[in-house]
Design a protein around this motif. Structure first.
Motif, mmCIF file in Angstrom:
data_model
loop_
_atom_site.group_PDB
_atom_site.id
_atom_site.type_symbol
_atom_site.label_atom_id
_atom_site.label_comp_id
_atom_site.label_asym_id
_atom_site.label_seq_id
_atom_site.Cartn_x
_atom_site.Cartn_y
_atom_site.Cartn_z
ATOM 1 N N LYS A 50 44.902 17.522 57.370
ATOM 2 C CA LYS A 50 44.210 18.351 56.381
ATOM 3 C C LYS A 50 44.353 19.827 56.718
ATOM 4 N N THR A 51 44.104 20.185 57.951
ATOM 5 C CA THR A 51 44.191 21.584 58.379
ATOM 6 C C THR A 51 45.621 22.090 58.267
ATOM 7 N N LEU A 54 46.501 22.846 54.574
ATOM 8 C CA LEU A 54 45.897 24.109 54.139
ATOM 9 C C LEU A 54 46.676 25.310 54.660
ATOM 10 N N LEU A 57 50.253 25.571 53.006
ATOM 11 C CA LEU A 57 50.176 26.101 51.645
ATOM 12 C C LEU A 57 49.861 27.596 51.658
ATOM 13 N N GLN A 58 49.016 28.013 52.561
ATOM 14 C CA GLN A 58 48.710 29.442 52.710
ATOM 15 C C GLN A 58 49.981 30.211 53.082
ATOM 16 N N HIS A 90 44.857 13.215 51.745
ATOM 17 C CA HIS A 90 44.451 14.618 51.531
ATOM 18 C C HIS A 90 45.197 15.247 50.361
ATOM 19 N N ILE A 93 44.005 18.213 48.075
ATOM 20 C CA ILE A 93 44.187 19.624 48.446
ATOM 21 C C ILE A 93 45.402 20.185 47.713
ATOM 22 N N GLU A 96 44.656 20.471 43.940
ATOM 23 C CA GLU A 96 43.814 21.640 43.655
ATOM 24 C C GLU A 96 44.611 22.936 43.755
ATOM 25 N N TRP A 97 45.510 23.030 44.738
ATOM 26 C CA TRP A 97 46.341 24.227 44.916
ATOM 27 C C TRP A 97 47.271 24.395 43.715
#
Length: 129
Positions: A50-51, A54, A57-58, A90, A93, A96-97
């Motif tokens: 999950k981390t 994130l 994607l960042q 996950h 995520i 949503e992105w």
């Protein structure tokens, strides 16, 4: 730039991608290397899936932005993961992105034996302007 989405079916809509995207009269095309959970100092993350999703994607968003493009104009997204089962737990995520940016991209997901060092997910994109 003009884009046209080709979706002969509707089932892919719930999976946050399209079957094909036609691009006409693009002013530019950006081919992004795979972006993973690598910190600004070059250190690979050893965090959980999950981390890592994130952070990856960042990082992808930052590369796209610094090139003067917009994430909403991603037309091709390839995802590499060392565990598709863990990745899909996950996937919300990613959904949503994609929704946040209004992306309509063709997508391929590949499970691979390994990624660099401790990485477990990587996003590769093609973006048009």
């Amino acid at each position: 730039m003009e884009t046209r989405v080709i979706n002969p079916w509707q089932w892919q809509d719930q999976r946050s991608y399209v079957q094909a995207v036609e691009v006409k009269q693009a002013a530019g095309t950006l081919y992004c290397s795979g972006q993973a959970a690598v910190h600004a100092d070059g250190q690979s993350s050893n965090a959980d899936m999950k981390t890592q999703i994130l952070l990856a994607l960042q990082n992808l968003e930052q590369v796209i932005s610094e090139a003067g493009y917009e994430s909403r104009n991603i037309v091709r997204l390839t995802i590499y993961t060392t565990s598709s089962a863990e990745f899909f737990s996950h996937f919300d995520i990613v959904r949503e992105w994609v929704a946040k940016h209004g992306c309509k991209q063709a997508l391929t997901l590949l499970e691979v034996n390994a990624l660099f060092e401790t990485l477990c997910v990587e996003f590769e994109a093609t973006v048009v302007k």
